[in-house]
Scaffold this active site. Structure first.
Site, PDB file in Angstrom:
ATOM      1  CB  ALA A 271     -55.020  70.955 -13.375  1.00 47.49           C
TER       2      ALA A 271
ATOM      3  CG  ASP B 273     -69.756  69.914 -11.616  1.00 47.21           C
ATOM      4  OD1 ASP B 273     -69.877  70.019 -10.377  1.00 47.21           O
ATOM      5  OD2 ASP B 273     -68.869  69.231 -12.155  1.00 47.21           O
TER       6      ASP B 273
ATOM      7  N   GLY C 218     -54.524  73.601  -7.449  1.00 43.07           N
ATOM      8  CA  GLY C 218     -55.742  73.196  -6.765  1.00 43.07           C
ATOM      9  C   GLY C 218     -55.772  71.691  -6.562  1.00 43.07           C
TER      10      GLY C 218
ATOM     11  N   GLY D 153     -72.150  57.494 -15.126  1.00 38.21           N
ATOM     12  CA  GLY D 153     -71.212  57.846 -14.069  1.00 38.21           C
ATOM     13  C   GLY D 153     -70.569  59.198 -14.251  1.00 38.21           C
TER      14      GLY D 153
ATOM     15  CB  ILE E 170     -57.794  68.741 -10.546  1.00 39.44           C
ATOM     16  CG1 ILE E 170     -59.302  68.674 -10.287  1.00 39.44           C
ATOM     17  CG2 ILE E 170     -57.436  67.909 -11.774  1.00 39.44           C
ATOM     18  CD1 ILE E 170     -60.138  69.302 -11.387  1.00 39.44           C
TER      19      ILE E 170
ATOM     20  CG  HIS F 292     -56.060  55.183  23.085  1.00 38.51           C
ATOM     21  ND1 HIS F 292     -55.217  56.174  22.636  1.00 38.51           N
ATOM     22  CD2 HIS F 292     -55.285  54.262  23.718  1.00 38.51           C
ATOM     23  CE1 HIS F 292     -53.979  55.887  22.996  1.00 38.51           C
ATOM     24  NE2 HIS F 292     -53.983  54.735  23.666  1.00 38.51           N
TER      25      HIS F 292
ATOM     26  CB  ALA G 229     -69.202  63.541  -6.966  1.00 36.05           C
TER      27      ALA G 229
ATOM     28  CE  LYS H 130     -71.376  65.238 -23.530  1.00 35.16           C
ATOM     29  NZ  LYS H 130     -71.058  66.619 -23.967  1.00 35.16           N
TER      30      LYS H 130
ATOM     31  N   GLY I  50     -59.006  74.580 -13.785  1.00 41.38           N
ATOM     32  CA  GLY I  50     -60.401  74.637 -13.360  1.00 41.38           C
ATOM     33  C   GLY I  50     -61.329  73.926 -14.326  1.00 41.38           C
TER      34      GLY I  50
END
Length: 453
Positions: free
Chosen positions: A261, A302, A178, A37, A180, A434, A310, A33, A263
């Site tokens: 932020a 999600d 959190g 991405g 974000i 190392h 992602a 829509k 959630g």
């Protein structure tokens, strides 16, 4: 036309499902829509990392200045940074569109909904109806808000609005400690903003190891952030060109901008899913062990709410495409899923934390640890706070957690170690370079173990 597969949503999960299915020889349509991405590319992971990358020298110089080996100032041109981000995102979307064309995937631009066993797409040229043999729901997520915390687009912003700002505020209140909120707060800090973080929980990064939260809190205190924990917000408003946060104690906090932020939630409403036999629970698509929500309908990323990352969505997409193409009939298994909080310090985790291992097998749960202060690369970058912790169960590695300088570079080897269930003998079979940050992982693997509990 009837498609072998129709995918709704062109984020990491949807795009990869479509690309893989086309690679298997299926006829595919991809419905989007807005932008190819999805959230990750356009309003999340990628623009945030462009910000963090462009400002990383600010923190690096600060650390070296503490060692009295460097001085000066790093100035980042925020409008130029935003312009660069816009060009990068547009270029990436263009490359994705070219890949779709090369694979023979039909990109349908518009809002897709299920109706009468078909997908109806509202496009700029009217309705387009797609018939399908299989359907993948990859509709992603959006910011969610508690009552009274809704953004107004003026001085109260969600993460999408924050990333679209034309200038960085001089003061910022972040509601939500959190990943974000903390990543965006770090960027604002590097631009010189006074930062206040408010959260109802008793520690920052509350889903991580408590020792990680403690280490982060120590850094934020050194940066002179105001971190207000176990505080409940009654409301947020714009008043007189400022953002005003009101706590339930009626105390008010004012800043140029307030970032909400708290959630993200799945985008599943208004898609006609219930009529297609898809069950929703708290707006998440309920799926079985095959990621199937209804006959020939799958949900990834999600949308099914298993984990909001992602790379997890992409992993699920690869499985679903293979299943639809007849390449597998086994149930979906994710294996250990790594996560990273970017910035400085960084946090990485894969597999179990020590409390989870203890609940699984309290007789054998152990941890071993290495402090970054002993690591030459952390010393070289004058950023020695933090640690790598290994979690063991029955003598095998079941989890790795790290916090500190550049620890995101440990996430892939740590994931492989957890997936393979290394023993301490396996560590002796592998040469760690190392000097490298990887040596802290080796030291943690071979360190003295402590029983959990």
């Amino acid at each position: 036309m009837t498609y072998d597969l129709v995918v709704i949503g062109a984020g990491p999960g949807g795009f990869d499902a479509a690309a893989d299915a086309a690679g298997y020889g299926l006829k595919v349509a991809l419905v989007e829509k807005q932008f190819l991405g999805g959230t990750c590319l356009n309003r999340g992971c990628i623009p945030t990392k462009l910000w963090l990358g462009a400002t990383s020298a600010v923190e690096e110089l600060h650390n070296q200045a503490k060692m009295k080996v460097a001085s000066g100032e790093v100035k980042v041109d925020f409008p130029a940074l935003q312009a660069r981000a816009g060009k990068h995102l547009a270029g990436t979307r263009k490359a994705m569109a070219m890949q779709l064309k090369k694979l023979g995937i039909d990109l349908i631009e518009g809002t897709g909904r299920l109706r009468d066993g078909k997908v109806s797409v509202e496009t700029g040229n009217g309705e387009q109806v797609l018939e399908y043999e299989n359907l993948v729901l990859a509709t992603g997520s959006k910011p969610v808000f508690f009552p009274g915390l809704e953004p107004d687009g003026d001085c109260v912003l969600d993460s999408d609005m924050f990333l679209a700002m034309e200038e960085m505020p001089r003061s910022l209140v972040v509601i939500g400690a959190g990943f974000i909120g903390l990543e965006m707060a770090q960027v604002a800090h590097r631009f010189g903003a006074k930062v206040t973080v408010v959260d109802a929980m008793d520690r920052v990064a509350p889903l991580e190891d408590p020792e990680v939260s403690k280490a982060l809190a120590s850094v934020f205190k050194r940066w002179k952030w105001d971190v207000l924990l176990e505080k409940r917000v009654a409301g947020v408003t714009t008043e007189g060109g400022k953002g005003v946060l009101t706590l339930d104690t009626r105390e008010k906090i004012e800043a140029d901008k307030i970032l909400v932020a708290v959630g993200r939630g799945p985008v599943t409403e208004g898609l006609g899913l219930e009529q297609a036999g898809v069950e929703l629970m708290m707006n998440k698509v309920v799926v079985d062990e095959n990621l199937m929500a209804a006959p020939n309908i799958y949900a990834v990323g999600d949308a099914n709410g298993h984990i909001q990352l992602a790379h997890a969505a992409s992993h699920q997409a690869h499985y679903v495409a293979a299943r639809i193409a007849g390449r597998t009939d086994a149930p979906y298994e994710s294996g250990p899923v790594p996560s990273v909080l970017y910035g400085a310090p960084e946090v990485m985790r894969v597999g179990m934390m020590d409390n989870e291992a203890f609940l699984t097998d309290f007789d054998t749960a152990e941890t071993s640890k290495a402090m970054l202060a002993a690591n030459p690369m952390a010393q070289a970058h004058a950023s020695t706070q933090g640690f790598v912790k290994v979690v063991w169960s029955a003598g095998k590695v079941v989890g790795v957690t790290a916090v500190g300088h550049d620890v995101s570079r440990l996430v892939t080897p740590a994931t492989m170690i957890v997936q393979q269930g290394w023993t301490v003998e396996d560590a002796d079979k592998t040469i760690f370079p190392h000097p490298s940050l990887d040596e802290s992982l080796l030291m943690a693997l071979k360190g003295e173990r402590t029983r959990v509990g």
